[in-house]
Design an enzyme around this catalytic site. Structure first.
Site, PDB file in Angstrom:
ATOM      1  N   ILE A   1       0.840  -1.202   0.000  1.00 15.56           N
ATOM      2  CA  ILE A   1       0.000   0.000   0.000  1.00 15.56           C
ATOM      3  C   ILE A   1       0.873   1.250   0.000  1.00 15.56           C
ATOM      4  O   ILE A   1       0.629   2.195  -0.770  1.00 15.56           O
ATOM      5  CB  ILE A   1      -0.954  -0.004   1.205  1.00 15.56           C
ATOM      6  CG1 ILE A   1      -1.993  -1.114   1.055  1.00 15.56           C
ATOM      7  CG2 ILE A   1      -1.647   1.350   1.349  1.00 15.56           C
ATOM      8  CD1 ILE A   1      -2.889  -1.305   2.256  1.00 15.56           C
TER       9      ILE A   1
ATOM     10  N   ASP B   1      10.758   2.741   7.258  1.00 17.38           N
ATOM     11  CA  ASP B   1      10.409   1.323   7.282  1.00 17.38           C
ATOM     12  C   ASP B   1      11.682   0.559   7.613  1.00 17.38           C
ATOM     13  O   ASP B   1      12.672   0.647   6.886  1.00 17.38           O
ATOM     14  CB  ASP B   1       9.839   0.881   5.936  1.00 17.38           C
ATOM     15  CG  ASP B   1       9.206  -0.495   5.997  1.00 17.38           C
ATOM     16  OD1 ASP B   1       9.855  -1.416   6.533  1.00 17.38           O
ATOM     17  OD2 ASP B   1       8.080  -0.652   5.515  1.00 17.38           O
TER      18      ASP B   1
ATOM     19  N   ARG C   1      -4.626   0.316  10.993  1.00 14.80           N
ATOM     20  CA  ARG C   1      -5.289  -0.361  12.104  1.00 14.80           C
ATOM     21  C   ARG C   1      -5.520   0.645  13.225  1.00 14.80           C
ATOM     22  O   ARG C   1      -4.607   1.392  13.605  1.00 14.80           O
ATOM     23  CB  ARG C   1      -4.432  -1.516  12.639  1.00 14.80           C
ATOM     24  CG  ARG C   1      -4.237  -2.673  11.659  1.00 14.80           C
ATOM     25  CD  ARG C   1      -5.530  -3.453  11.469  1.00 14.80           C
ATOM     26  NE  ARG C   1      -5.344  -4.625  10.626  1.00 14.80           N
ATOM     27  CZ  ARG C   1      -5.513  -4.647   9.314  1.00 14.80           C
ATOM     28  NH1 ARG C   1      -5.861  -3.523   8.690  1.00 14.80           N
ATOM     29  NH2 ARG C   1      -5.333  -5.762   8.628  1.00 14.80           N
TER      30      ARG C   1
ATOM     31  N   GLU D   1     -14.612  -0.667  16.816  1.00 19.54           N
ATOM     32  CA  GLU D   1     -15.503  -0.472  15.676  1.00 19.54           C
ATOM     33  C   GLU D   1     -16.778  -1.285  15.845  1.00 19.54           C
ATOM     34  O   GLU D   1     -16.719  -2.419  16.328  1.00 19.54           O
ATOM     35  CB  GLU D   1     -14.783  -0.857  14.377  1.00 19.54           C
ATOM     36  CG  GLU D   1     -13.567   0.009  14.098  1.00 19.54           C
ATOM     37  CD  GLU D   1     -12.836  -0.358  12.813  1.00 19.54           C
ATOM     38  OE1 GLU D   1     -13.390  -1.164  12.025  1.00 19.54           O
ATOM     39  OE2 GLU D   1     -11.736   0.164  12.573  1.00 19.54           O
TER      40      GLU D   1
ATOM     41  N   HIS E   1     -14.191   2.526   7.999  1.00 19.35           N
ATOM     42  CA  HIS E   1     -13.353   1.392   7.599  1.00 19.35           C
ATOM     43  C   HIS E   1     -13.732   0.894   6.193  1.00 19.35           C
ATOM     44  O   HIS E   1     -14.063  -0.275   5.994  1.00 19.35           O
ATOM     45  CB  HIS E   1     -13.470   0.258   8.612  1.00 19.35           C
ATOM     46  CG  HIS E   1     -12.274  -0.658   8.604  1.00 19.35           C
ATOM     47  ND1 HIS E   1     -11.856  -1.355   9.709  1.00 19.35           N
ATOM     48  CD2 HIS E   1     -11.397  -0.989   7.623  1.00 19.35           C
ATOM     49  CE1 HIS E   1     -10.796  -2.084   9.414  1.00 19.35           C
ATOM     50  NE2 HIS E   1     -10.498  -1.868   8.145  1.00 19.35           N
TER      51      HIS E   1
END
Length: 365
Positions: free
Chosen positions: A189, A208, A273, A302, A321
């Site tokens: 992504i 990263d 997340r 959620e 979401h």
């Protein structure tokens, strides 16, 4: 690799659910290079998307032991060659029952529902597929523009009868090309977002711990600057976008410490997340305007409670979401996975095979 799956009739167990049906998975198997002598279908959970979401969140936070697996798997797995699942848990106990199990396939990027360690101990490869990188990347790009240019808040104002011309960020609202976007995590992504932003002339930096220069070069991102720490990313960026997996080690990791590093003119986006962020600390940063705003597609619980203080803020965009939801992303996932299986069989290579040694380094989303 996987030569043992060729030239023989296989027993393949497919486990569907309310989002990916067993029928679709079986059809994907039939269109693959694999020769199914028998396809056994199981269904996980209820025909209820809300129930699925609740169980999904529990698994993502607590692993494959947190929820029961599909009925009928205890019997079906005993002599199965391949287990093909969407989200049904695959805990250690189930893997150990698979005396003939040669491979586990899952048509999603996340692997929280599978005990990778148990599979690796039995030399059972796990193959997954990234089904929603492009939809999420498109969505995040939309959030960046909507947030920085007040599209969502001005729409809300008009719906309330307000003709708004001034906003809390009016003094520093600028064009997209003037922003520096920081990506926390550069998996599939993150790479898709970086490519979109690069095409629009936006400066992109990233942090990263596991990304290689070779992978960046392969994807046309050799000129993207990597910063040495997450702290530096939050300090330097005008927009910070999260693209990390949720683990025990990073639960609520993004807290007031990191928000304090951000510029008062900077924005925060989370489509990864909800558990990565200390939501109360974020709310405080938004209320005090120590950051300019935020866009959230995921939450620590959620669905978002109607009592949440987030709903009262004027510098946040909230979506339920839906970043990965397009008409083609999930339904096509089993067929995408079978293409990966075809690559393995035909070429012997793919980056979609996972084992316990590399699972902690797997940043693919």
């Amino acid at each position: 690799m996987f030569e043992y799956l060729l030239n023989r009739k296989l027993k393949i167990v497919v486990v569907g659910d309310v989002f990916v049906s067993p029928e679709t998975m079986a059809e994907a198997v039939k269109q693959s290079p694999l020769e199914a002598g028998e396809i056994v279908s199981c269904f996980w959970g209820k025909d209820d998307k809300q129930n699925f979401t609740e169980r999904q969140i529990n698994i993502e936070r607590n692993g494959p032991e947190a929820e029961s697996y599909a009925e009928g798997l205890d019997e079906a797995i005993v002599d199965a060659d391949i287990l093909f699942t969407h989200f049904s848990p695959v805990p250690r106990t189930l893997i150990e029952k698979g005396k003939s199990l040669k491979a586990i396939f899952t048509c999603r990027g996340g692997l929280e529902h599978i005990c990778i360690e148990a599979a690796s101990n039995k030399n059972i490869p796990v193959v997954n597929v990234i089904r929603n990188a492009e939809p999420v990347a498109d969505f995040v790009l939309g959030l960046i523009i909507a947030l920085t240019r007040n599209i969502a808040v001005s729409h809300r104002g008009l719906m309330e009868g307000k003709w708004m011309k001034n906003f809390p960020n009016s003094e520093f609202t600028t064009t997209l090309s003037q922003l520096k976007v920081g990506l926390a995590g550069v998996g599939n992504i993150g790479i898709e977002i970086a490519l979109r932003l690069k095409a629009l002339g936006v400066t992109v930096i990233a942090h990263d711990d596991y990304i290689s220069k070779e992978r960046l070069e392969k994807n046309g991102l050799s000129d993207m600057m990597l910063v040495s720490s997450l702290e530096d990313l939050f300090r330097e960026s005008d927009v910070v976008s999260l693209h990390l997996r949720l683990t025990d080690d990073n639960l609520k990791m993004i807290n007031k410490k990191y928000f304090s590093f951000m510029k008062p003119t900077a924005y925060f986006i989370n489509s990864a997340r909800g558990g990565l962020v200390d939501q109360e600390d974020l709310i405080e940063a938004l209320k005090s305007r120590s950051i300019a705003g935020a866009a959230l597609d995921v939450f620590d619980s959620e669905p978002l409670s109607s009592e949440s203080e987030l709903l009262s803020l004027d510098n946040v965009i909230l979506t339920p979401h839906i970043a990965g939801q397009t008409v083609d992303a999930i339904p096509k996932a089993p067929f995408m996975l079978m293409k990966e299986v075809g690559k393995i069989i035909n070429n012997g290579v793919t980056d979609r095979i996972v084992n316990y040694e590399n699972i902690l380094n797997d940043r693919l989303k």
